[in-house]
Design a protein around this motif. Structure first.
Motif, PDB file in Angstrom:
ATOM      1  N   ALA A  45       0.820  -1.212   0.000  1.00 37.39           N
ATOM      2  CA  ALA A  45       0.000   0.000   0.000  1.00 37.39           C
ATOM      3  C   ALA A  45       0.854   1.263   0.000  1.00 37.39           C
ATOM      4  O   ALA A  45       0.507   2.258  -0.666  1.00 37.39           O
ATOM      5  N   TYR A  88       2.348   1.889  -3.567  1.00 42.87           N
ATOM      6  CA  TYR A  88       1.309   2.369  -4.474  1.00 42.87           C
ATOM      7  C   TYR A  88       0.940   3.818  -4.154  1.00 42.87           C
ATOM      8  O   TYR A  88       0.739   4.640  -5.056  1.00 42.87           O
ATOM      9  N   LYS A  89       0.839   4.127  -2.873  1.00 38.82           N
ATOM     10  CA  LYS A  89       0.490   5.490  -2.474  1.00 38.82           C
ATOM     11  C   LYS A  89       1.500   6.499  -3.008  1.00 38.82           C
ATOM     12  O   LYS A  89       1.141   7.542  -3.558  1.00 38.82           O
ATOM     13  N   TYR A 135      -4.075   1.845 -11.785  1.00 35.04           N
ATOM     14  CA  TYR A 135      -5.233   1.685 -10.897  1.00 35.04           C
ATOM     15  C   TYR A 135      -5.974   0.382 -11.171  1.00 35.04           C
ATOM     16  O   TYR A 135      -6.457  -0.283 -10.253  1.00 35.04           O
ATOM     17  N   VAL A 156      -4.447  -2.629  -9.208  1.00 35.06           N
ATOM     18  CA  VAL A 156      -4.242  -2.580  -7.753  1.00 35.06           C
ATOM     19  C   VAL A 156      -5.294  -3.414  -7.041  1.00 35.06           C
ATOM     20  O   VAL A 156      -6.490  -3.288  -7.314  1.00 35.06           O
ATOM     21  N   ASP A 189      -4.479  -2.963  -1.147  1.00 35.42           N
ATOM     22  CA  ASP A 189      -3.353  -2.041  -1.316  1.00 35.42           C
ATOM     23  C   ASP A 189      -3.799  -0.633  -1.695  1.00 35.42           C
ATOM     24  O   ASP A 189      -2.966   0.238  -1.938  1.00 35.42           O
ATOM     25  N   LEU A 190      -5.105  -0.422  -1.739  1.00 34.01           N
ATOM     26  CA  LEU A 190      -5.634   0.876  -2.151  1.00 34.01           C
ATOM     27  C   LEU A 190      -6.226   1.583  -0.934  1.00 34.01           C
ATOM     28  O   LEU A 190      -7.375   1.351  -0.563  1.00 34.01           O
ATOM     29  N   THR A 191      -5.426   2.446  -0.294  1.00 36.56           N
ATOM     30  CA  THR A 191      -5.915   3.191   0.864  1.00 36.56           C
ATOM     31  C   THR A 191      -6.802   4.345   0.403  1.00 36.56           C
ATOM     32  O   THR A 191      -6.807   4.708  -0.774  1.00 36.56           O
ATOM     33  N   THR A 203      -4.706   7.054  -1.114  1.00 40.25           N
ATOM     34  CA  THR A 203      -4.266   6.717  -2.472  1.00 40.25           C
ATOM     35  C   THR A 203      -5.382   6.987  -3.467  1.00 40.25           C
ATOM     36  O   THR A 203      -5.157   7.558  -4.544  1.00 40.25           O
ATOM     37  N   ALA A 204      -6.611   6.584  -3.106  1.00 38.82           N
ATOM     38  CA  ALA A 204      -7.766   6.866  -3.966  1.00 38.82           C
ATOM     39  C   ALA A 204      -7.921   8.371  -4.148  1.00 38.82           C
ATOM     40  O   ALA A 204      -8.290   8.846  -5.236  1.00 38.82           O
ATOM     41  N   VAL A 217     -14.346   2.524  -4.660  1.00 38.06           N
ATOM     42  CA  VAL A 217     -13.579   2.411  -3.422  1.00 38.06           C
ATOM     43  C   VAL A 217     -14.448   2.665  -2.203  1.00 38.06           C
ATOM     44  O   VAL A 217     -14.235   2.072  -1.140  1.00 38.06           O
TER      45      VAL A 217
END
Length: 372
Positions: free
Chosen positions: A189, A192-193, A215, A218, A222-224, A227-228, A251
């Motif tokens: 995560a 990716y962020k 995107y 992912v 791993d998508l906080t 990050t979104a 999300v």
């Protein structure tokens, strides 16, 4: 009465939490620096503490220790694990680091046959480089193929990406991200962020195209929310408002103020005003216990929506003012800009989240027990 007291207490604790964050040793901004990772990941203070302990143990004989290491290297004598570890914790100058680098390279050759080392040198090397301001040297070491065995863990790459991001070297951040992928280093995560944050900062059609492709691959774990937020903000800047809304709906980052705000603004720019007002009203109309965090929206978003309505739908401005009064009365309006919120580090946690595998194992075992 008790309900009002509880609400007031929750509000006080939330404000105090923000004040503590702003005064911590890892604030959102210090001399232009942005700390996107939590103190638990950075652990720079721990590096300094350990360096102080080692210096105290040496009782002011750091120069003598460095001379001993230099002598070992000159005579090609084997180095102990602590030799390298202590070198990395006692670097005060660039010359000191040059000696530490020689020791690291020598130790790497010396331990080539060892499949697994007891100590992870990568993160310490990165923190040492950060301490001395040697970002370029850090990038040079990590990209050196002969040192690949030293830099195997994801934390090393995340710390390097973080250093490069602070230096506004967004191309370098993405280069390290690609290197992780090519070396089969597990992406997490944090990586990716940082990658999405770098693409957001680049803010070009090419960066947006790359963002959309990344995107799609992912995994949800791993998508906080933050990050979104970077993905949504880049899409907003590139005038793809439908993409902003689609990311939000996929999300569903309900407790993320920046995402909530970006979704509202995107709906306004799409002129879906009914949905925009519904998104604003649910912030203060939802019926939840007082201990549940409030949903909030940025003042910047309200200002942008007000300006847009004045230009395109003046008849709806009063309705916005009424909604705004309700939001303010409930303490749902945040003065920070959306970007400032995105750049805040995540709060520290007392315990680490279990890995996805452990979580799945726990849920499976719990489900199995419920069937017995």
């Amino acid at each position: 009465k008790n309900s009002k007291m509880a609400t007031s207490l929750v509000h006080i604790l939330r404000v105090a939490s923000r004040l503590v964050k702003s005064s911590s040793s890892f604030p959102g901004t210090v001399e232009g620096r942005r700390y996107l990772l939590s103190p638990e990941v950075l652990r720079y203070d721990n590096y300094l503490k350990q360096s102080s302990i080692i210096a105290d143990q040496m009782e002011g004989r750091i120069d003598v220790f460095h001379e001993a290491i230099a002598d070992k290297l000159k005579r090609e004598l084997p180095l102990a694990e602590n030799d390298v570890k202590h070198m990395l914790h006692t670097c005060r100058t660039q010359d000191d680091f040059s000696l530490a680098e020689q020791a690291l390279r020598s130790y790497n050759i010396q331990t080539q046959q060892i499949k697994r080392r007891h100590f992870r040198y990568g993160p310490v090397v990165m923190r040492c480089c950060q301490h001395l301001g040697l970002e370029e040297k850090a990038l040079e070491l990590v990209t050196d193929q002969t040192l690949q065995d030293i830099f195997q863990d994801v934390t090393t790459y995340c710390l390097l990406m973080h250093m490069l991001f602070n230096r506004a070297d967004y191309t370098g951040v993405l280069r390290v991200f690609e290197l992780m992928h090519s070396r089969s280093v597990r992406l997490n995560a944090n990586s990716y962020k940082l990658a999405f944050a770098a693409l957001y900062k680049q803010n070009t059609p090419e960066a947006f195209a790359r963002c959309k492709g990344l995107y799609e691959g992912v995994s949800p774990e791993d998508l906080t929310d933050e990050t979104a937020g970077f993905i949504m903000f880049l899409a907003l800047n590139q005038n793809d408002y439908e993409y902003v809304v689609s990311v939000y709906n996929r999300v569903k980052p309900r407790n993320c103020v920046s995402c909530q705000s970006l979704n509202v603004e995107a709906l306004a720019r799409l002129e879906q005003f009914e949905d925009m007002f519904a998104a604003l009203k649910i912030i203060f109309q939802r019926d939840v216990p007082t201990f549940v965090p409030k949903w909030e929206v940025s003042q910047q978003t309200i200002n942008n929506v007000r300006q847009l309505l004045e230009e395109k739908q003046p008849s709806l401005v009063q309705e916005l003012e009424d909604v705004y009064d309700s939001l303010k009365a409930g303490g749902h309006v945040v003065p920070m800009s959306v970007e400032a919120m995105l750049m805040e580090p995540p709060p520290p946690t007392m315990t680490r989240r279990p890995s996805p595998g452990l979580r799945k194992s726990f849920y499976r075992s719990r489900h199995a027990n419920s069937l017995v």
